[in-house]
Design an enzyme around this catalytic site. Sequence first.
Site, PDB file in Angstrom:
ATOM      1  N   CYS A  75       0.850  -1.186   0.000  1.00  0.00           N
ATOM      2  CA  CYS A  75       0.000   0.000   0.000  1.00  0.00           C
ATOM      3  C   CYS A  75       0.887   1.238   0.000  1.00  0.00           C
ATOM      4  O   CYS A  75       1.801   1.365   0.822  1.00  0.00           O
ATOM      5  CB  CYS A  75      -0.910  -0.009   1.231  1.00  0.00           C
ATOM      6  SG  CYS A  75      -1.911   1.486   1.409  1.00  0.00           S
ATOM      7  N   CYS A  78       0.277   3.192   3.712  1.00  0.00           N
ATOM      8  CA  CYS A  78       0.738   2.691   5.019  1.00  0.00           C
ATOM      9  C   CYS A  78       1.807   1.607   4.934  1.00  0.00           C
ATOM     10  O   CYS A  78       2.295   1.145   5.963  1.00  0.00           O
ATOM     11  CB  CYS A  78      -0.449   2.186   5.837  1.00  0.00           C
ATOM     12  SG  CYS A  78      -1.153   0.629   5.256  1.00  0.00           S
ATOM     13  N   CYS A 123      -7.142  -1.110   1.331  1.00  0.00           N
ATOM     14  CA  CYS A 123      -6.127  -1.631   2.233  1.00  0.00           C
ATOM     15  C   CYS A 123      -6.814  -1.898   3.575  1.00  0.00           C
ATOM     16  O   CYS A 123      -7.513  -1.031   4.105  1.00  0.00           O
ATOM     17  CB  CYS A 123      -5.008  -0.613   2.399  1.00  0.00           C
ATOM     18  SG  CYS A 123      -3.823  -1.029   3.699  1.00  0.00           S
ATOM     19  N   CYS A 126      -5.161   0.845   6.436  1.00  0.00           N
ATOM     20  CA  CYS A 126      -5.411   2.294   6.435  1.00  0.00           C
ATOM     21  C   CYS A 126      -6.713   2.681   5.745  1.00  0.00           C
ATOM     22  O   CYS A 126      -7.132   3.828   5.829  1.00  0.00           O
ATOM     23  CB  CYS A 126      -4.246   3.039   5.799  1.00  0.00           C
ATOM     24  SG  CYS A 126      -4.086   2.794   4.015  1.00  0.00           S
ATOM     25  N   CYS A 146      -8.248  -5.449  -9.809  1.00  0.00           N
ATOM     26  CA  CYS A 146      -7.772  -4.416 -10.731  1.00  0.00           C
ATOM     27  C   CYS A 146      -7.360  -3.213  -9.886  1.00  0.00           C
ATOM     28  O   CYS A 146      -8.205  -2.547  -9.284  1.00  0.00           O
ATOM     29  CB  CYS A 146      -8.906  -4.073 -11.691  1.00  0.00           C
ATOM     30  SG  CYS A 146      -8.425  -3.006 -13.037  1.00  0.00           S
TER      31      CYS A 146
END
Length: 166
Positions: A75, A78, A123, A126, A146
């Site tokens: 991510c 984070c 995510c 976060c 995607c």
Amino acid sequence: MHRRTFLKYAAGSALVVAFPILAQGRSSVEKLHKSLAEWRALLPRERYEILFEEATEHAGSSPLNHEKRNGVFICAACNLPLFSSKQKYESGTGWPSFWQPLPDAVATQTDFKLIYPRTEYHCARCGGHQGHVFDDGPKPTGLRYCNNGLALQFVAEGEQLPALRT
């Protein structure tokens, strides 16, 4: 209004309200809580808009589309590892695509922004918007995650993962 018509509309309305709640994915990852102002200060404008305003980058614009090395996609907000390079494939869509996330890495919810329901994923740590899941992917899952390239960063095998952002 007839009783039957009323019940039909009431049941349909209840499903519209309940469906996003029922469809939400769960994760055991400990949540990271930052205000939008804190994320805006930490991230470049384009990444912030994708991760926390749910924007979408232009198809074919991400260098991660062509990333073929072994490693992990994390991510961009984070630093939580989300996908292994072993789960990446060329979908032909113009966005990095994966057939499966790492365990507990993403949470899902139903998105009605284009009127019809789609499964959006974020995510798990976060809450940063990553992309959408479709059922036209390869085996073994048949799924296509995607992903916006700007919502990810790539860490090649042998490189140290950055610490989780706190």
